[in-house]
Design an enzyme around this catalytic site. Structure first.
Site, short mmCIF file in Angstrom:
data_model
loop_
_atom_site.label_atom_id
_atom_site.label_comp_id
_atom_site.label_asym_id
_atom_site.label_seq_id
_atom_site.Cartn_x
_atom_site.Cartn_y
_atom_site.Cartn_z
N ARG A 172 112.23 -0.18 -9.21
CA ARG A 172 113.07 -1.25 -8.66
C ARG A 172 112.33 -2.06 -7.59
O ARG A 172 112.90 -2.50 -6.60
CB ARG A 172 114.38 -0.68 -8.09
CG ARG A 172 115.21 0.06 -9.13
CD ARG A 172 115.66 -0.85 -10.26
NE ARG A 172 116.40 -0.12 -11.29
CZ ARG A 172 115.89 0.31 -12.44
NH1 ARG A 172 114.60 0.08 -12.71
NH2 ARG A 172 116.62 0.96 -13.31
N SER A 222 124.62 -1.15 -11.16
CA SER A 222 124.30 0.12 -10.50
C SER A 222 124.02 -0.12 -9.02
O SER A 222 123.17 -0.93 -8.66
CB SER A 222 123.07 0.74 -11.18
OG SER A 222 122.75 1.98 -10.59
N GLU A 292 120.38 0.11 -4.39
CA GLU A 292 119.60 -0.70 -5.34
C GLU A 292 120.06 -2.14 -5.27
O GLU A 292 119.25 -3.07 -5.38
CB GLU A 292 119.78 -0.15 -6.75
CG GLU A 292 119.14 -0.97 -7.85
CD GLU A 292 119.35 -0.34 -9.22
OE1 GLU A 292 119.73 -1.09 -10.14
OE2 GLU A 292 119.15 0.87 -9.36
#
Length: 299
Positions: A172, A222, A292
């Site tokens: 990420r 998410s 995230e």
């Protein structure tokens, strides 16, 4: 800054525009100015104006994996969803797309050209720029595995070209998170595949996504990164947090890794749920859940 619309009269620029109209969570305060560049030229013009007038610039892609605080964002906010050109090079087995193109659309374009490698992205609700920015991934695939070149512009409007290895991709993470440059193009190196098999893979992944994820509600996707040795969703579920609600934001009953807007949620509701989840999981398992989702703006 009041002259921005006059000086950039050929560009699409809105004043004091609520970002809740654009975020996937349907939350967020106003942008002082919200620009929609339709080309790299328009993007550079907006950046030059902002630089000349010392106006802060924030790029939010298509605002999918994002929470904008209720106080909104000062300065100039840029949404790139009008920069959506996609081009296929069958000889080199590549697809090149502008940053605002939906990664789902790029995946579909690759399928149509019988090019394999982007099946994992068939259901990711983000843009090419966002996928590169955060090295988006799903079901074992990651953006870093298929990107061959990225073109960016910096806040002065200068262009930069990066190879895959220069992008410093990680979990990420990518180079543009560190250098503040704006993705304008990405080229995906794919491989010739069987169109029917590509379609089957995409349909299978989308069916799995629909079965497990709360697609029926607005969400930012998410919320938490996967902590090493654990799964965020399982930690949240095992903490008894599914269904936990603050205002209109709720830990999804379908997938604990998602926080959904069940009705008139605010960004503050989202942030309250995030903090409660982090505190509870740490108290029970001594694991810190790192977000995230990108969180920007003022309280």
């Amino acid at each position: 800054m009041n002259n921005i619309k006059q000086e950039l009269s050929n560009c699409i620029i809105l004043e004091n525009e609520s970002l809740s109209n654009y975020t996937n969570t349907k939350t967020g305060g106003p942008a002082d100015w919200l620009g929609f560049p339709r080309s790299i030229g328009e993007l550079k013009s907006m950046l030059k104006y902002a630089n000349d007038h010392q106006i802060p610039v924030t790029v939010i892609g298509n605002a999918s994996n994002l929470i904008v605080k209720d106080g909104g964002v000062r300065g100039l906010v840029l949404i790139l969803t009008k920069m959506i050109d996609i081009n296929v090079d069958q000889n080199n087995e590549t697809v090149t797309a502008e940053a605002g193109a939906a990664i789902i659309k790029v995946s579909e374009t690759a399928y149509t050209a019988s090019l394999s490698g982007l099946e994992f992205a068939a259901g990711i609700p983000g843009s090419v720029g966002g996928a590169v920015f955060m090295n988006a991934g799903a079901y074992g695939g990651e953006t870093k595995n298929v990107v061959s070149e990225v073109v960016t512009v910096d806040l002065l409007g200068d262009e930069h070209h990066y190879s895959n290895s220069e992008m410093n991709f990680g979990y990420r993470h990518s180079l543009v998170q560190d250098n503040g440059e704006i993705v304008v193009y990405a080229t995906f190196q794919l491989s010739k595949g069987n169109q029917e098999e590509i379609r089957e893979e995409m349909d299978d992944l989308n069916a799995r996504r629909a079965a497990k994820q709360p697609l029926e509600y607005p969400s930012c996707g998410s919320v938490f990164k996967r902590p090493e040795g654990y799964y965020a969703g399982k930690l949240i579920s095992d903490s008894g947090l599914q269904g936990y609600t603050s205002g209109g934001a709720q830990v999804s009953l379908k997938h604990a890794g998602f926080i959904v807007n069940i009705g008139h949620a605010t960004a503050t509701d989202y942030l309250n749920v995030i903090k409660h989840v982090q505190d509870t999981v740490f108290e029970k398992f001594k694991v810190h859940l790192e977000t995230e989702v990108r969180i920007i703006g003022e309280d």
